[in-house]
Each structure stands twice: as structure tokens, then as C-alpha cells.
Scaffold this motif. Structure first.
Motif, PDB file in Angstrom:
ATOM      1  N   LEU A 215       0.832  -1.198   0.000  1.00 46.87           N
ATOM      2  CA  LEU A 215       0.000   0.000   0.000  1.00 46.87           C
ATOM      3  C   LEU A 215       0.870   1.253   0.000  1.00 46.87           C
ATOM      4  CD1 LEU A 215      -2.935   1.148   0.408  1.00 46.87           C
ATOM      5  CD2 LEU A 215      -2.420   1.120   2.859  1.00 46.87           C
ATOM      6  N   GLU A 216       1.949   1.208   0.745  1.00 51.77           N
ATOM      7  CA  GLU A 216       2.793   2.384   0.908  1.00 51.77           C
ATOM      8  C   GLU A 216       3.836   2.540  -0.191  1.00 51.77           C
ATOM      9  OE1 GLU A 216       4.298   1.601   4.804  1.00 51.77           O
ATOM     10  OE2 GLU A 216       2.517   2.373   5.823  1.00 51.77           O
ATOM     11  N   ARG A 217       4.304   1.394  -0.751  1.00 50.94           N
ATOM     12  CA  ARG A 217       5.460   1.489  -1.650  1.00 50.94           C
ATOM     13  C   ARG A 217       5.351   0.678  -2.937  1.00 50.94           C
ATOM     14  NH1 ARG A 217       7.192   1.177   3.498  1.00 50.94           N
ATOM     15  NH2 ARG A 217       7.426  -1.088   3.511  1.00 50.94           N
ATOM     16  N   GLY A 218       4.328  -0.141  -3.105  1.00 53.98           N
ATOM     17  CA  GLY A 218       4.314  -1.098  -4.199  1.00 53.98           C
ATOM     18  C   GLY A 218       3.790  -0.567  -5.518  1.00 53.98           C
ATOM     19  N   ARG A 219       4.161  -1.271  -6.570  1.00 53.85           N
ATOM     20  CA  ARG A 219       3.637  -1.027  -7.919  1.00 53.85           C
ATOM     21  C   ARG A 219       3.911  -2.269  -8.750  1.00 53.85           C
ATOM     22  NH1 ARG A 219       2.584   3.805 -10.891  1.00 53.85           N
ATOM     23  NH2 ARG A 219       1.209   3.184 -12.602  1.00 53.85           N
ATOM     24  N   GLY A 220       2.859  -2.950  -9.195  1.00 53.42           N
ATOM     25  CA  GLY A 220       3.039  -4.159  -9.986  1.00 53.42           C
ATOM     26  C   GLY A 220       2.693  -5.406  -9.184  1.00 53.42           C
ATOM     27  N   ALA A 221       3.225  -6.544  -9.605  1.00 49.49           N
ATOM     28  CA  ALA A 221       2.926  -7.833  -8.969  1.00 49.49           C
ATOM     29  C   ALA A 221       4.092  -8.282  -8.094  1.00 49.49           C
ATOM     30  CB  ALA A 221       2.640  -8.886 -10.042  1.00 49.49           C
ATOM     31  N   TYR A 222       3.751  -8.938  -6.961  1.00 50.92           N
ATOM     32  CA  TYR A 222       4.763  -9.433  -6.027  1.00 50.92           C
ATOM     33  C   TYR A 222       4.370 -10.822  -5.514  1.00 50.92           C
ATOM     34  CZ  TYR A 222       6.135  -4.508  -5.803  1.00 50.92           C
ATOM     35  OH  TYR A 222       6.532  -3.229  -6.128  1.00 50.92           O
ATOM     36  N   ASN A 223       5.337 -11.722  -5.509  1.00 54.25           N
ATOM     37  CA  ASN A 223       5.161 -12.994  -4.809  1.00 54.25           C
ATOM     38  C   ASN A 223       5.341 -12.757  -3.313  1.00 54.25           C
ATOM     39  OD1 ASN A 223       4.939 -14.374  -7.254  1.00 54.25           O
ATOM     40  ND2 ASN A 223       7.120 -14.895  -7.311  1.00 54.25           N
ATOM     41  N   ILE A 224       4.427 -13.339  -2.521  1.00 50.69           N
ATOM     42  CA  ILE A 224       4.491 -13.176  -1.067  1.00 50.69           C
ATOM     43  C   ILE A 224       4.400 -14.561  -0.427  1.00 50.69           C
ATOM     44  CG2 ILE A 224       3.425 -12.156   0.965  1.00 50.69           C
ATOM     45  CD1 ILE A 224       4.629 -10.090  -0.963  1.00 50.69           C
ATOM     46  N   ALA A 225       5.501 -14.999   0.191  1.00 50.02           N
ATOM     47  CA  ALA A 225       5.549 -16.327   0.809  1.00 50.02           C
ATOM     48  C   ALA A 225       6.683 -16.357   1.818  1.00 50.02           C
ATOM     49  CB  ALA A 225       5.757 -17.408  -0.250  1.00 50.02           C
ATOM     50  N   GLY A 226       6.726 -17.431   2.591  1.00 51.14           N
ATOM     51  CA  GLY A 226       7.851 -17.651   3.475  1.00 51.14           C
ATOM     52  C   GLY A 226       9.095 -18.015   2.686  1.00 51.14           C
ATOM     53  N   ASP A 227      10.184 -18.238   3.395  1.00 46.03           N
ATOM     54  CA  ASP A 227      11.455 -18.510   2.727  1.00 46.03           C
ATOM     55  C   ASP A 227      11.606 -19.954   2.276  1.00 46.03           C
ATOM     56  OD1 ASP A 227      12.099 -15.908   3.262  1.00 46.03           O
ATOM     57  OD2 ASP A 227      13.464 -16.352   4.926  1.00 46.03           O
ATOM     58  N   GLU A 228      10.714 -20.816   2.703  1.00 49.73           N
ATOM     59  CA  GLU A 228      10.927 -22.251   2.520  1.00 49.73           C
ATOM     60  C   GLU A 228       9.696 -22.907   1.915  1.00 49.73           C
ATOM     61  OE1 GLU A 228      13.116 -24.952   5.575  1.00 49.73           O
ATOM     62  OE2 GLU A 228      10.978 -25.039   6.068  1.00 49.73           O
ATOM     63  N   ALA A 229       9.848 -23.497   0.734  1.00 48.72           N
ATOM     64  CA  ALA A 229       8.776 -24.313   0.158  1.00 48.72           C
ATOM     65  C   ALA A 229       8.752 -25.663   0.867  1.00 48.72           C
ATOM     66  CB  ALA A 229       9.003 -24.500  -1.335  1.00 48.72           C
ATOM     67  N   VAL A 230       7.551 -26.226   1.016  1.00 45.46           N
ATOM     68  CA  VAL A 230       7.426 -27.510   1.702  1.00 45.46           C
ATOM     69  C   VAL A 230       6.465 -28.400   0.943  1.00 45.46           C
ATOM     70  CG1 VAL A 230       7.891 -26.537   3.988  1.00 45.46           C
ATOM     71  CG2 VAL A 230       5.531 -26.720   3.179  1.00 45.46           C
ATOM     72  N   SER A 231       6.613 -29.699   1.127  1.00 49.18           N
ATOM     73  CA  SER A 231       5.631 -30.625   0.575  1.00 49.18           C
ATOM     74  C   SER A 231       4.406 -30.637   1.478  1.00 49.18           C
ATOM     75  CB  SER A 231       6.213 -32.034   0.472  1.00 49.18           C
ATOM     76  OG  SER A 231       6.385 -32.589   1.768  1.00 49.18           O
ATOM     77  N   PHE A 232       3.270 -31.041   0.933  1.00 48.90           N
ATOM     78  CA  PHE A 232       2.084 -31.164   1.773  1.00 48.90           C
ATOM     79  C   PHE A 232       2.299 -32.226   2.846  1.00 48.90           C
ATOM     80  CE2 PHE A 232      -0.187 -28.854  -1.566  1.00 48.90           C
ATOM     81  CZ  PHE A 232      -0.966 -28.014  -0.785  1.00 48.90           C
TER      82      PHE A 232
END
Length: 301
Positions: A215-232
Motif C-alpha cells: 500500500l505504501e510502496r508497491g507497484r506491480g505484482a509481487y510474490n508473497i511467501a515464506g522462505d521455505e517451500a514444503v511438501s504437503f
């Protein structure tokens, strides 16, 4: 800023209200249930009713609009479980863009979703925002892809609006879906499917903090996730461990084919998200970088 927030009583919305207020923003909450909110100015209307929304915002001014509305209340199993959210992404977003103009706002932040990159194996390398988003899907998947495509186009391509799309990973934390899964894990009714897909989880606190930064600084698309992908499978085991439940049963995944959407999400999709752009441009980083960090705080045993 003076911010109109759609979805203020939802999973991310409730956390976002608190973070927006803490950051000094004034919140107008578009809601059907004003009694469930405190510290905000309610704007009472159902987002599925265009005329009601536009009438409700009449006379209000805002600097920005944030779209966090969703109709998903748990892990979707069938395509029909997404149809109400598909409608919010298409028609609801169009209504909010129109409301943005009528309120004199210039900034618009919308909730997007990592599965817009496609329900398939994306390989070992993290997916960045320049990967094609919401390509045409097959059969019933195209309904969902079309909705995600339309949502982002409205946010990012409407003239006169500075748009942001937050491509969230899978939400978890102190929210209804996680609590239901925890209870199943506690009763040893949540199995590990073999094979299982790989996803990028994001804690609801971090999803909300990304929205404040965008809201304060963005423009465009951003991925938002934790640092670690995991299996289900790892996700289910982490839930069980957090509440002191026995090791989950391991079962073959083929019975899930009877629920095509669940099979595509839980088994077929393997995706890792790069969040470098959000870190660089938004100054954002997750407070819960790994699933273990977030589960320990959200699911005490």
C-alpha cells in the motif's frame, strides 16, 4: 492514508485491520457485518452487489482501496468450491475499481494467488514475477485462471490507478482452515499423501504486513511467501508434531483423483516462489520465514 478495505472480517483482513491502524492509516471497512469490527468506519454492503457497494461509498473519500475478499473458508476439494471466489475476483474486483474512482483514490491493492502460475510441476527453481501468470487452463481450471487473470488486469492495467497484485502462497496460521486441519491431525485423521505436491506457505501475519508495505510502496505484482517451500506431507507432519499428535498415516494419493481440484493442488502442483522482488522494492520480509516458525506460534500443543 484513508483506506477502504474489502474483506475486513476475513482471514487476512482481520490481521490487516490491526496492522493498518498500527501504521497510522484510517480504515473504512466494506462489510456485511459491521458489528464484528471495532476501530474502523463500516461501509455496509455486499461486494457481490455492485449497486449496493457504489451507493455505500457515496460521500466517502479514500486514498487507496485494498481487496482482500474471498469466499474460501477451508481447503477446497472440488472446482465448485472456488466458484464464489472466482466471482469475487472478476466481478468484485471490477466493482472495487469503480469504487476506487468514485472515492477519488489512486492506489489499489488486490489479493492474488500463487496457483495463477499453473497447477503443475514448476521444477526446482523459484518462480519469479516475470513468469507468465494465469495462462489459459484446461477445462474447469480455465474458470479459475480466467478469474485470476481478470483480477490482476483490472488492478494493474486500469488507467489512472496505481495497482498492486500480491501473489500469496498458501495461507496458514491462526485461521479457520489451519485450526480444522490441526484438529484432524490431533485425531490422526489427516493423512500424508504419497506422492504429495510442494507449495510455498505464508503466515497470515506476513500476508497482512506485505499488504501494508505494498500500500505504501508497491507497484506491480509481487510474490508473497515464506522462505521455505514444503511438501504437503511435511506440512501435515508439522501440524501433527506441533500438537503432539502421533505420526500421520501415509496413504497413496490416487484416491484423491475423485476430487480433481484437490488432486491438482495437493499432488500435482510443485512450486517454489521467489520473493526477492518484494524484499527489494517493498522492504518486506516474513516474520515467520519457515513453516516451523509459524506453526510453533499458531498451533501450540
Amino acid at each position: 492514508m484513508r483506506v477502504l478495505l474489502a474483506g475486513a472480517t476475513g482471514v487476512v483482513g482481520r490481521e490487516l485491520v490491526a496492522q493498518l491502524r498500527a501504521a497510522g492509516h484510517e480504515v473504512l471497512a466494506l462489510t456485511r457485518s459491521p458489528g464484528r469490527l471495532t476501530g474502523v468506519t463500516p461501509v455496509v454492503a455486499d461486494l457481490t452487489d455492485r449497486d449496493a457497494v457504489l451507493a455505500a461509498v457515496e460521500g466517502h473519500e479514500a486514498d487507496a482501496v485494498v481487496h482482500q475478499a474471498t469466499a474460501i473458508s477451508g481447503v477446497p476439494l472440488f472446482h465448485r468450491d472456488l466458484h464464489a471466489t472466482d466471482a469475487l475476483r472478476e466481478h468484485g474486483t471490477a466493482t472495487l475499481v469503480e469504487a476506487t474512482r468514485r472515492m477519488g483514490a489512486r492506489r489499489f491493492v488486490t489479493q492474488s494467488f500463487f496457483l495463477g502460475y499453473g497447477y503443475h510441476d514448476h521444477g526446482p527453481d523459484p518462480v519469479t514475477e516475470d513468469r507468465p501468470f494465469a495462462p489459459p487452463g484446461r477445462g474447469p481450471f480455465e474458470v479459475h485462471m480466467r478469474a485470476m487473470r481478470h483480477n490482476e488486469r483490472l488492478a494493474l492495467e486500469t488507467p489512472g490507478i496505481e495497482g498492486v497484485a500480491l501473489r500469496y502462497g498458501m495461507f496458514y496460521g491462526p485461521e479457520p482452515a489451519t485450526r480444522r486441519l490441526v484438529e484432524l491431525a490431533r485425531r490422526r485423521l489427516l493423512p500424508v499423501f504419497r506422492p504429495s505436491g510442494v507449495i510455498a506457505p505464508v503466515h497470515v501475519h506476513d500476508a497482512a504486513s506485505a499488504a501494508v508495505a505494498a500500500l505504501e510502496r508497491g507497484r506491480g505484482a509481487y510474490n508473497i511467501a515464506g522462505d521455505e517451500a514444503v511438501s504437503f506431507g511435511a506440512y501435515v507432519r508439522a501440524l501433527a508434531a506441533a500438537v503432539g499428535a502421533p505420526e500421520p498415516y501415509t496413504v497413496p494419493s490416487w484416491p484423491l483423483r475423485a476430487a480433481p481440484y484437490a488432486y491438482a493442488m495437493l499432488v500435482r502442483t510443485r512450486i517454489r516462489l521467489s520473493t526477492e522482488k518484494a524484499r527489494r522494492e517493498l522492504g518486506w520480509s516474513p516474520a515467520y520465514p519457515t513453516l516451523r516458525d509459524g506453526i510453533r506460534r499458531s498451533c501450540p500443543g
